[in-house]
Design an enzyme around this catalytic site. Structure first.
Site, PDB file in Angstrom:
ATOM      1  N   HIS A   1     -20.128   3.085  20.274  1.00  0.00           N
ATOM      2  CA  HIS A   1     -18.888   2.948  21.037  1.00  0.00           C
ATOM      3  C   HIS A   1     -19.190   3.515  22.422  1.00  0.00           C
ATOM      4  O   HIS A   1     -19.436   4.720  22.566  1.00  0.00           O
ATOM      5  CB  HIS A   1     -17.736   3.698  20.353  1.00  0.00           C
ATOM      6  CG  HIS A   1     -17.311   3.041  19.065  1.00  0.00           C
ATOM      7  ND1 HIS A   1     -16.932   3.750  17.951  1.00  0.00           N
ATOM      8  CD2 HIS A   1     -17.226   1.718  18.746  1.00  0.00           C
ATOM      9  CE1 HIS A   1     -16.612   2.885  16.995  1.00  0.00           C
ATOM     10  NE2 HIS A   1     -16.790   1.656  17.446  1.00  0.00           N
TER      11      HIS A   1
ATOM     12  N   GLU B   1     -17.911   6.823  23.788  1.00  0.00           N
ATOM     13  CA  GLU B   1     -18.142   8.061  23.031  1.00  0.00           C
ATOM     14  C   GLU B   1     -19.543   8.536  23.414  1.00  0.00           C
ATOM     15  O   GLU B   1     -20.537   8.073  22.882  1.00  0.00           O
ATOM     16  CB  GLU B   1     -17.977   7.788  21.541  1.00  0.00           C
ATOM     17  CG  GLU B   1     -16.547   7.345  21.222  1.00  0.00           C
ATOM     18  CD  GLU B   1     -16.365   6.797  19.811  1.00  0.00           C
ATOM     19  OE1 GLU B   1     -17.267   6.958  18.974  1.00  0.00           O
ATOM     20  OE2 GLU B   1     -15.297   6.211  19.559  1.00  0.00           O
TER      21      GLU B   1
ATOM     22  N   HIS C   1     -20.662   9.634  16.948  1.00  0.00           N
ATOM     23  CA  HIS C   1     -19.405   9.170  17.567  1.00  0.00           C
ATOM     24  C   HIS C   1     -18.669  10.343  18.224  1.00  0.00           C
ATOM     25  O   HIS C   1     -19.133  11.480  18.200  1.00  0.00           O
ATOM     26  CB  HIS C   1     -18.491   8.549  16.506  1.00  0.00           C
ATOM     27  CG  HIS C   1     -19.001   7.274  15.924  1.00  0.00           C
ATOM     28  ND1 HIS C   1     -18.434   6.060  16.208  1.00  0.00           N
ATOM     29  CD2 HIS C   1     -20.037   7.024  15.083  1.00  0.00           C
ATOM     30  CE1 HIS C   1     -19.095   5.108  15.561  1.00  0.00           C
ATOM     31  NE2 HIS C   1     -20.071   5.667  14.865  1.00  0.00           N
TER      32      HIS C   1
ATOM     33  N   GLU D   1     -18.507  12.386  13.771  1.00  0.00           N
ATOM     34  CA  GLU D   1     -17.512  12.488  14.846  1.00  0.00           C
ATOM     35  C   GLU D   1     -17.668  13.885  15.432  1.00  0.00           C
ATOM     36  O   GLU D   1     -17.417  14.884  14.767  1.00  0.00           O
ATOM     37  CB  GLU D   1     -16.102  12.292  14.283  1.00  0.00           C
ATOM     38  CG  GLU D   1     -15.871  10.934  13.638  1.00  0.00           C
ATOM     39  CD  GLU D   1     -15.594   9.834  14.666  1.00  0.00           C
ATOM     40  OE1 GLU D   1     -15.441  10.165  15.861  1.00  0.00           O
ATOM     41  OE2 GLU D   1     -15.553   8.653  14.271  1.00  0.00           O
TER      42      GLU D   1
HETATM   43 ZN   LIG Z   1     -16.791   5.719  17.413  1.00  0.00          ZN
END
Ligand SMILES: [Zn+2]
Length: 481
Positions: free
Chosen positions: A88, A91, A226, A320
């Site tokens: 992404h 990110e 992420h 994350e």
């Molecule tokens: Zn992500």
């Protein structure tokens, strides 16, 4: 004496800071990132290799820095590991963390740090700081400040240039597995065939490059970095009931995945500590030790994690790394400090469980043999050198290696602290040496299937390869008896 000691300190300082940039911490655009990776490769030429897995839709290279004591080659018996980030594009922390990690492994290896030396000597490590460089360049146009102050820009740069969410662009093998189960078909539990319908749609360049890469190297473990929350996510990402958008969806390796995700979370200063956790806007996950089953958060089709588990031998979690997708540059050193130990501890998990070789009774290695653990409905397969790695939490396991109708079963013990237990297998196939080498080179393996993945699917070539291999296998099996 004093002069000598000073020189030693200076030398250590120089070697520890090799390749590291000075000045204020900052983000690296695509050109600067390539330069930073080259600087590490130049500083540690004996243990690095810089290569590209392909290009983004806008033509940017998808760089990989390989770190290993024998870069450029798979050493039989040595597991392969990958960290990938910035799939992404907005990110961005993981992208910088992998540059820090590359620098750290290089400099600590040169300083003869025992932990890093062991990791580099015994693991083939691949780092991709950015899987979505086009998205990153968009997000970076706004930069940290604009990004934080404008909610309208929340997703700007997240997707690739054609608006594809790359994390969800993978073959939907979870759906294949669950559909087969529901229809009571004999369920293949690993290396599921990618449905033809997948190839008939437009697949992003970045995804095609990743698929080819993931099927070319015998990866054992990886993580995809992420931002936007603070939790380690493990598969399945897809819910088992299509109507249910947030229910726990366990793999056959649920205990192992919880251990892997927990390893990262527990090593992090706040991820696993419920009291100290920050709550991210709109992403209020319950703490649960800092780990979360993907589908229990929200069901995602075609995810990278589910594809890795069901389409290859690699186990993968999504990390994350914090609420702020685009932290201020000044925060980068502290965030590296927070994540250094988690990144190393997680990387070391590639050495848990059992490993070894499957050979036939003539002593020839057997690629494409399966390793099946009693009680876990998910087999893995041997790589081209007959080597395998089966990650397992501590315990006593009944393990069967099989190829066609040949098999051997033994008990393998996995201890709590030790490196992977060696569990070798011998299958009495009676294949002659010539027959075996033909099979080794013609068995439908990763590289054969990759040609279809890389560009267009090639059904004629695949059918021809299948027919040739099947015929030869039958002949050899008959003749070899
Ligand atoms: Zn992500």
């Amino acid at each position: 004496m004093m002069v000598g000691a000073t020189l030693v300190v200076l030398l250590l300082w120089c070697s520890a800071s090799v390749g590291v940039e000075t000045g204020r911490p900052r983000y690296h655009n695509t050109v600067e990132m390539e330069a930073a990776l080259r600087a590490v490769a130049d500083a540690c030429p004996d243990v690095t290799r810089l290569y590209s897995i392909g290009t983004s839709e806008e033509g940017r290279e998808l760089w990989v820095l390989e770190i290993s004591d024998n870069p450029g080659q798979h050493e039989p018996g040595e597991p392969e590991f990958r960290y990938t980030a910035n799939i992404h594009g907005n990110e961005v922390l993981g992208r910088e963390l992998l540059l820090y990690l590359a620098n750290y492994l290089c400099s600590r290896y040169q300083a003869a740090d025992s932990r890093v030396t062991r990791l580099v000597d015994e693991t083939r490590i691949h780092l991709i700081p950015s899987l979505n460089p086009d998205g990153y360049e968009k997000a970076a146009e706004l930069g940290h400040q604009s990004y934080r102050t404008s909610s309208a820009h929340g997703d700007y740069g997240r997707y690739n240039t054609r608006g594809v969410n790359l994390y969800r662009d993978f073959p939907g093998l979870g759906k294949v597995l669950f559909t087969n189960r529901n229809n009571n078909h004999k369920v293949q539990n690993n290396h599921l065939r990618i449905p033809d319908s997948y190839w008939s749609r437009q697949i992003a360049n970045e995804t095609k490059a990743f698929l080819k890469w993931a099927e070319t190297y015998p990866f054992v473990l990886g993580a995809n970095l992420h931002g936007g929350s603070l939790v380690a996510v493990y598969p399945f990402d897809l819910g088992q009931n299509p109507a249910d958008l947030s229910s726990y969806s366990a793999t056959a390796d649920d205990e192992l995945y919880r251990h892997l995700a927990g390893t990262y979370a527990r090593a992090h200063p706040t991820m696993a500590k419920c009291g100290a956790r920050v709550t991210c806007d709109n992403l209020n996950t319950t703490c649960n030790g800092g780990i979360k089953n993907g589908a229990s958060w929200f069901s995602v089709p075609g995810s990278l994690l589910d594809y890795s588990y069901l389409g290859t031998n690699a186990m993968e979690v999504a990390l994350e790394l914090g609420c702020d997708k685009f932290p201020a540059p000044d925060e980068l050193p502290r965030l590296w400090d927070d994540n250094r130990e988690p990144l190393l501890s997680y990387l070391e998990q590639v050495h848990i469980g059992i490993k070894g070789f499957v050979r036939n009774n003539k002593g020839h290695v057997m690629p494409g043999a399966a390793i099946s653990v009693q009680g876990i409905q998910h087999d893995i397969t041997t790589a081209k050198d007959g080597d395998y790695w089966r990650l397992l939490v501590p315990g006593t396991y009944r393990v069967t290696a099989y190829w066609k109708s040949y098999e051997e079963t033994k008990t393998c013990e996995v201890t709590r602290d030790g490196p992977a237990t060696t569990c070798d297998f011998t299958l009495h196939t009676d294949l002659t040496s010539d027959m075996h080498s033909f099979l080794k080179n013609n068995i439908p393996d990763v590289e054969a299937s990759t040609s279809g993945v890389a560009g267009q699917y090639q059904p004629c070539a695949a059918i021809a390869a299948y027919l040739i291999t099947s015929t030869v296998t039958i002949l050899y099996t008959i003749l070899g008896q």
